[in-house]
Design an enzyme around this catalytic site. Sequence first.
Site, mmCIF file in Angstrom:
data_model
loop_
_atom_site.group_PDB
_atom_site.id
_atom_site.type_symbol
_atom_site.label_atom_id
_atom_site.label_comp_id
_atom_site.label_asym_id
_atom_site.label_seq_id
_atom_site.Cartn_x
_atom_site.Cartn_y
_atom_site.Cartn_z
ATOM 1 N N LYS A 151 -9.202 3.352 -2.444
ATOM 2 C CA LYS A 151 -9.645 2.570 -1.296
ATOM 3 C C LYS A 151 -11.013 3.026 -0.786
ATOM 4 O O LYS A 151 -11.193 4.195 -0.433
ATOM 5 C CB LYS A 151 -8.585 2.707 -0.196
ATOM 6 N N GLU A 177 0.828 -1.211 0.000
ATOM 7 C CA GLU A 177 0.000 0.000 0.000
ATOM 8 C C GLU A 177 0.865 1.265 0.000
ATOM 9 O O GLU A 177 1.868 1.345 0.715
ATOM 10 C CB GLU A 177 -0.881 -0.053 1.249
ATOM 11 N N CYS A 199 -5.728 -3.024 1.604
ATOM 12 C CA CYS A 199 -5.608 -3.194 3.053
ATOM 13 C C CYS A 199 -6.958 -3.410 3.754
ATOM 14 O O CYS A 199 -7.543 -4.471 3.652
ATOM 15 C CB CYS A 199 -4.831 -2.025 3.637
#
Length: 279
Positions: free
Chosen positions: A111, A43, A144
């Site tokens: 994200k 990430e 994540c």
Amino acid sequence: MNFKVAILQMRSESRAYIKNTETIIEKMKESAKNGADILLMPECFLTGYDLTIGNNEALGDNDDCITKLCEAAKLLNIGVVATALTKGNNAPQNSAFIIDKDGNIIMKYSKVHTCDFADEKALESGTEFKVCDFDGIKLGIMICYDREYPESARVLMLKGAEIILVPNDCGSMTPRVNAISARAYENMCGIAMANPNGFNAGKSCAFSPICWDKNGICIDNTLVIADEFTEGILYAEFDIDEIRNYREHEMMGNTFRKVKAYSELLNDEIKEPFIRKGQ
């Protein structure tokens, strides 16, 4: 047809944009020499996972760092998942670009599940899960904290994902690795995750969706898993023909789902014990 993913387990330097870009290109060269189709990194690798970066310091889609990676991808004939804090409308986003072997950005994903209980509350969340076509293979991305929610992988599967790639940066990895394996099993999608190395971290991994053989005998679906501390590249090879055959016959994924019973999944009311400060 095989799809070989190079998984980078390494921590980048905060705000060292040029150095991190050079590191990625070095790893692309190494991965290409080893026959990988795409390089997956942790990430926010380009920028570092530095949440003090403001929107003016975040990378634009046409930033020189991204352009150099596109040029390297074309030269080396390898794809790359480039991760960074990128410019949003009002605040930075935590994003991943999929660059194909011709050097084209074929998807940008931001994200969705930002960690709003922590410093990521300063970020602008993405609004949708996306799938793209990479050399005839359907790829999806979770970043994540996205993978903590089964719905993320499920939506990607429903949109056609065959392989899900997960840029990651967190600790306490053992239960999270187990969850990645479960996401692969229940959605019949291959999954690979890249995480930085370090104490209570690392454990970059990849799992096949195939959990039993043609006779129904259970098999280990682990393709590869790293230790906590080792820095470097590990490789996961997915047999796409075998995966597609498995998906055509087995009973997970989007088979026999009773969606009329799922209305609560779209109910945004939050009750105890799940109420949190700032939620």
